[in-house]
Design a protein around this motif. Sequence first.
Motif, PDB file in Angstrom:
ATOM      1  N   TYR A 232       0.834  -1.196   0.000  1.00 44.53           N
ATOM      2  CA  TYR A 232       0.000   0.000   0.000  1.00 44.53           C
ATOM      3  C   TYR A 232       0.871   1.250   0.000  1.00 44.53           C
ATOM      4  O   TYR A 232       1.981   1.249   0.540  1.00 44.53           O
ATOM      5  N   TYR A 233       0.327   2.305  -0.597  1.00 45.37           N
ATOM      6  CA  TYR A 233       0.969   3.624  -0.522  1.00 45.37           C
ATOM      7  C   TYR A 233       0.102   4.489   0.386  1.00 45.37           C
ATOM      8  O   TYR A 233      -1.106   4.638   0.155  1.00 45.37           O
ATOM      9  N   GLN A 234       0.718   5.054   1.422  1.00 46.04           N
ATOM     10  CA  GLN A 234      -0.022   5.938   2.334  1.00 46.04           C
ATOM     11  C   GLN A 234       0.940   6.912   2.995  1.00 46.04           C
ATOM     12  O   GLN A 234       1.836   6.516   3.734  1.00 46.04           O
ATOM     13  N   GLU A 235       0.759   8.192   2.726  1.00 45.88           N
ATOM     14  CA  GLU A 235       1.581   9.213   3.356  1.00 45.88           C
ATOM     15  C   GLU A 235       1.079   9.465   4.778  1.00 45.88           C
ATOM     16  O   GLU A 235      -0.120   9.454   5.036  1.00 45.88           O
TER      17      GLU A 235
ATOM     18  N   ARG B 180      -5.123   5.649   1.643  1.00 52.82           N
ATOM     19  CA  ARG B 180      -4.417   4.376   1.526  1.00 52.82           C
ATOM     20  C   ARG B 180      -4.692   3.804   0.147  1.00 52.82           C
ATOM     21  O   ARG B 180      -5.843   3.510  -0.193  1.00 52.82           O
ATOM     22  N   ILE B 181      -3.653   3.654  -0.634  1.00 52.32           N
ATOM     23  CA  ILE B 181      -3.801   3.231  -2.024  1.00 52.32           C
ATOM     24  C   ILE B 181      -3.196   1.855  -2.212  1.00 52.32           C
ATOM     25  O   ILE B 181      -2.033   1.623  -1.893  1.00 52.32           O
ATOM     26  N   ARG B 182      -3.993   0.927  -2.708  1.00 46.05           N
ATOM     27  CA  ARG B 182      -3.535  -0.444  -2.958  1.00 46.05           C
ATOM     28  C   ARG B 182      -2.626  -0.452  -4.179  1.00 46.05           C
ATOM     29  O   ARG B 182      -2.914   0.165  -5.209  1.00 46.05           O
ATOM     30  N   LEU B 183      -1.504  -1.163  -4.061  1.00 43.59           N
ATOM     31  CA  LEU B 183      -0.540  -1.289  -5.135  1.00 43.59           C
ATOM     32  C   LEU B 183      -0.529  -2.720  -5.676  1.00 43.59           C
ATOM     33  O   LEU B 183      -0.979  -3.648  -4.987  1.00 43.59           O
ATOM     34  N   PRO B 184      -0.020  -2.933  -6.883  1.00 46.82           N
ATOM     35  CA  PRO B 184       0.115  -4.303  -7.400  1.00 46.82           C
ATOM     36  C   PRO B 184       0.939  -5.177  -6.453  1.00 46.82           C
ATOM     37  O   PRO B 184       1.728  -4.679  -5.657  1.00 46.82           O
TER      38      PRO B 184
END
Length: 358
Positions: free
Chosen positions: A22-25, A35-39
């Motif tokens: 996940y990408y989350q600042e 919260r962004i789901r990544l491959p």
Amino acid sequence: MSKVSLPRHVHRVVSGGREYFYYQEGRGTAHAGERIRLPDDPQTPEFWNAVRQAQGTFGPTPTDTIGALIDAFEVSWQTRQRKISKGTQVHYRRYLKPARKAWGDLPARELRPRHVDALIRKIGADKPGAANNVLDALKAMVAWANGPVELLTHDPTHGVERFAKGEGHRPWTPEQLDYAEKHFTGMIRRFYFLSRYTGQRISDVVRLNPNDEDDGGFSLPQKKTGVKPWCPIFPELEAEMQSWERRPGPFLLQEDGKSMGKPFSTNQMWKAFDRERQKHAVLTGAVPHGLRANAVIRLRGAGYTALQISDMVGMSVEMVEHYCRYADRKASGQAVLRDLQERNEDKIVKRWKSGNKK
């Protein structure tokens, strides 16, 4: 999965025996971002393009471009069976930048040898050495991409020629060597002797310390290549080291300024040497890497083979022969000259059978 270095704000979560990214600042703070789901696979171009999108690059991002291919190549270094040294990683990153700048958004399948040739010729017009490095980095990436990962099905570097090698770094002249031994003092003197008699790069000389001593030599993995040569401590260096204090840490420590007593970085050592060089006209043109050439030429003159020198210095056999070529030719020419002089003398000065001159 083997550990992979993840960029800032990317987090790995294991749930139910599976890995998720996940990408989350600002994760875990009152100001946490979306919260962004990544491959799932951080070794694919899709993963790194998704990261770029999450960082603010909005809109559709192609996953089969040269830029994405370079990203995938760089992340693969963390999980390769044959490890790539930190120095080589830095080298590849530096010399893949021109390719990224020229073709970053170009679909990888459309890159052709004519494109690569044009870039290499353009760079090589002013900097042939840099052009060769760019081509080498591209070839390494293409070889990987055409392997089991199957991200390419053609070789866009095929047939692209390297520029001819130049002279390389020139060895110091006998006058420069003599001047350094008679006039250098302090850490510059230590640096000179370590470089002169180990033949190591400046990035390795600044790291040498007593713990690297191994049964009469130095054994230290080279920063650039990871090669671990065994460098004999020759009598000249051993005699010089007798006056060095024995303490933990590198032999070379800064002597003044805010960093006094701290180890040198490669750049700091270069600057210190350059300041010293500017004080002495005789040292004009001398560079630290030239001492590497002096070291291998000295060993070749002592009768050691290129393979033996390679083991002692950690330089490829090809490069040893490259540095020694001039010295070898000079020695061969001098041998021919001596032979001709002896033959001429025999013709001019005939001898009686008794051995007396006629």
